[in-house]
Design an enzyme around this catalytic site. Structure first.
Site, PDB file in Angstrom:
ATOM      1  N   HIS A   1       0.816  -1.220   0.000  1.00 37.59           N
ATOM      2  CA  HIS A   1       0.000   0.000   0.000  1.00 37.59           C
ATOM      3  C   HIS A   1       0.844   1.262   0.000  1.00 37.59           C
ATOM      4  CE1 HIS A   1      -3.213  -2.878   0.659  1.00 37.59           C
ATOM      5  NE2 HIS A   1      -3.921  -1.987  -0.023  1.00 37.59           N
TER       6      HIS A   1
ATOM      7  N   CYS B   1      -9.991  -3.311 -10.206  1.00 42.27           N
ATOM      8  CA  CYS B   1      -9.545  -2.108  -9.496  1.00 42.27           C
ATOM      9  C   CYS B   1      -8.163  -2.291  -8.877  1.00 42.27           C
ATOM     10  CB  CYS B   1     -10.567  -1.684  -8.448  1.00 42.27           C
ATOM     11  SG  CYS B   1     -10.778  -2.904  -7.157  1.00 42.27           S
TER      12      CYS B   1
HETATM   13  C1  PEP Z   1      -6.655  -5.221  -4.555  1.00 40.29           C
HETATM   14  O1  PEP Z   1      -6.418  -6.076  -3.695  1.00 40.29           O
HETATM   15  O2  PEP Z   1      -6.389  -5.378  -5.773  1.00 40.29           O
HETATM   16  C2  PEP Z   1      -7.292  -3.951  -4.192  1.00 40.29           C
HETATM   17  C3  PEP Z   1      -7.697  -3.088  -5.093  1.00 40.29           C
HETATM   18  O3  PEP Z   1      -7.394  -3.675  -2.870  1.00 40.29           O
HETATM   19  P1  PEP Z   1      -6.151  -3.197  -1.974  1.00 40.29           P
HETATM   20  O4  PEP Z   1      -4.992  -2.926  -2.891  1.00 40.29           O
HETATM   21  O5  PEP Z   1      -6.579  -1.982  -1.244  1.00 40.29           O
HETATM   22  O6  PEP Z   1      -5.921  -4.368  -1.089  1.00 40.29           O
END
Ligand code: PEP
Ligand code: MG
Length: 601
Positions: free
Chosen positions: A218, A537
């Site tokens: 993240h 996403c």
């Molecule tokens: C993912 O896991 O691809 C996602 C969009 O959620 P995050 O990156 O916030 O875990």
């Protein structure tokens, strides 16, 4: 002497600037620039903290002097003496003053920066006794920071002044963090939590490098959303670079060059200008509809972390928000001395701002996804260190474990839906009973609002497909949800058993693995068959290497950082979706899909 440090490329482009080293997240402070007229007040805060700690230590010395040797050993008095000496050391005082006056760092940032400079000097000392004084210095600084927390900051962190992500004519957003500072700064750290990154998002850094982290951690994701060149997993970077060194960050190659020679500087300066020209070219696409050569309309949506990010999303021509990572409203609150959780009203106002910021276009709000590499605060991060948080109480699991908190969030989202089109997205579902519990709580939240006579709007319900178990039970999901959103970041992590934050296994984190592609393809196909909405996403949606493949698999909705939208749009405009279908099947059937993807088409 020029040398290079290699890591993983995270966000594209070249940054050239002076290194700002941030000390370990053990000492967690705010980082922001103050205005020049506020600098003296910041220096006074440090001075006041120093005097208060000196008094505290002298009081302790006096009480120790009254004790017998059994109560207070001789070492204790010696230690207090050392702490006092370190506190009053000219190197600390003058250094801190330098960072505030010359660089306009806020007091806490200046203090920890100078701590890092002196700590480095201690590390290099031959004498073991002196080397060990580093820990004492850290304790002294921690004491000072405690006092500073007690005194109100002379200034509040200024509103975001970062270089805006988009385009050359972004004249409404100032380019630099401080009027008196024209030298770009690049951030170098061992590790940064997503909450730290969020703070940096509000300041100005031209690029950043961390020792640890994977491409879809993240921390890396936020760097990408800031649209600044970034490298993670650069192992010893923070030890090899010194405060204020000149460095080049090459976000395309995943390399940092320290102390570059004039020839290297000139070469990278040229590359940097080429990148700017390319951005200007892409910028012209922002008002163009994303339609393939064969007339297929494609929705390019934005991933955001905060309501203010809708400004960047609008500028980039997003047709909505496909993923609002609501957990960022809950993080980093400790540093801002806010209550631990935002309540229903605070959340409602934030969601409403995001909805209004998109001027009638849809906003998909994902319920909180904390845990794993997104702890709520630094203390939680330390406590959870020994667990395997990616497999633990994360996302919907966390929400279902705290129904009162979850209900407050659901009510806030339902209320925001009065102001525009809102989709409600649930992360990390895997089990039928989790789906049922979630749906019951949504019904309960509606009932509570009705009971209170508070208006709320209709929301479409979506589930994230980010655990293989979910991708293998699509029918169950589609029975209960209006749309699915594929979270490829986690889907890859859980399919391949690769910790997405761990640079040691980053080479095995492979979005083009046939198993991953198979799960994505099946999810898209089943949604298309049932006439349900589906989008991607995760970071794959913004990676132009995968645009054609996803189009060929039938995807028509991509959600990504606003900074990636124009490059993906360019791919869409050049693609013939119909012709890509057969090729996508070949890629899926291949033993080595990456090789096929790399071939020019
Ligand atoms: C993912 O896991 O691809 C996602 C969009 O959620 P995050 O990156 O916030 O875990
Ligand atoms: Mg995820």
């Amino acid at each position: 002497m020029t040398f290079a440090v290699h890591g993983l490329p995270v966000a594209r482009g070249i940054a050239i600037g002076r290194a700002v080293l941030v000390v370990s997240s053990r000492i967690n402070v705010s980082h922001y620039f103050v205005e020049s007229h506020q600098a003296e007040a910041e220096v006074d805060r440090v001075r006041a903290a120093r005097d208060a700690v000196a008094e505290e230590l002298q009081r302790l010395q006096a009480s120790v002097a009254l004790m017998g040797p059994s109560e207070a050993p001789h070492e204790l008095a010696a230690l207090l003496e050392v702490h006092l000496m370190l506190l009053q050391d000219e190197a600390l005082t003058s250094g801190v003053k330098h960072w505030i006056i010359e660089r306009l760092y806020n007091a806490e940032w200046a203090l920890t920066t100078q701590l890092e400079v002196i700590a480095r000097q201690f590390d290099e000392m031959e004498d073991e006794y002196l080397r060990e004084r580093k820990a004492d210095l850290e304790q002294v600084v921690e004491r000072m920071l405690r006092h500073m927390r007690g005194t109100a900051a002379a200034v509040a962190p200024p509103p975001p002044r970062r270089k805006s992500s988009f385009g050359p004519d972004d004249s409404d957003t100032p380019l630099t963090g401080s009027d008196s500072m024209d030298v770009p700064l690049v951030l170098i750290a061992h590790d940064l939590s997503p909450a730290d990154m969020l703070q940096f998002k509000k300041s100005v850094f031209a690029g950043f490098v961390t020792d640890v982290g994977g491409r879809t951690s993240h921390t890396a994701i936020i760097a990408r959303s800031m649209d600044i060149p970034a490298v993670v997993g650069a192992r010893l970077a923070s030890q090899l670079v010194r405060q204020d060194d000149w460095v080049i960050i090459d976000g395309d190659a995943g390399v940092m060059i320290v102390d570059p020679s004039p020839i290297i500087l000139a070469e990278y300066g040229f590359k940097q200008r080429q990148g700017e020209v390319e951005r200007e070219r892409l910028w012209r696409l922002r008002h163009k509809l994303a339609v393939t050569l064969d007339g297929q309309r494609v929705d390019l949506l934005a991933n955001i972390e905060l309501p203010e990010d809708t400004v960047g999303a609008m500028k980039a021509g997003a047709v909505g928000v496909g993923l609002f990572r609501s957990e960022f409203l809950f993080m980093g609150r400790e540093a801002k001395r806010l209550t631990r959780m935002p309540d229903e009203e605070e959340q409602y106002q934030a969601y409403r701002r995001a909805v209004e910021g998109m001027h009638g276009m849809p906003v998909t709000i994902r319920t909180i996804d904390v845990g794993a590499d997104k702890p709520l605060d630094s203390k939680a991060a330390r406590e959870e260190n020994h667990l395997n948080p990616a497999l633990g109480l994360r996302a919907i699991r966390w929400s279902l474990a705290d129904p009162a908190m979850f209900l407050a969030q659901l009510r806030a989202i339902l209320r925001a839906a009065v102001h525009g089109e809102v989709n409600l997205l649930i992360p990390m579902l895997a089990h039928g009973h989790e789906i049922h519990q979630t749906l019951s709580l949504i019904a309960l939240a509606r009932g509570e609002l009705e009971g209170r006579g508070v208006p709320f709007g209709h929301v479409k319900l979506g589930a994230m497909i980010e655990i293989p178990a979910a991708a293998l039970t699509l029918k169950l999901f589609l029975k209960h949800f209006d749309f699915l959103s594929i979270g490829t970041n986690d889907l890859i992590q859980y399919t391949l058993a690769i910790d997405r934050t761990d640079e040691a296994v980053a080479h095995l984190y492979d979005p083009a693995h046939p198993a991953v592609l198979g799960l994505i393809a099946d999810t898209i196909a089943e949604c298309v068959r049932q006439g349900k909405g589906v989008s991607v996403c995760g970071e794959m949606a913004g990676d132009v290497q995968f645009t054609r493949l996803l189009l060929g698999l039938g995807l028509r909705s991509f959600s990504m950082h606003p900074s990636q939208i124009l490059a993906v749009k360019q791919e869409v405009l050049r693609a013939d979706a119909g012709k890509l279908v057969g090729w996508a099947r070949e890629v899926l059937a291949s033993e080595d899909p990456a090789a096929l993807l790399a071939l020019p088409r």
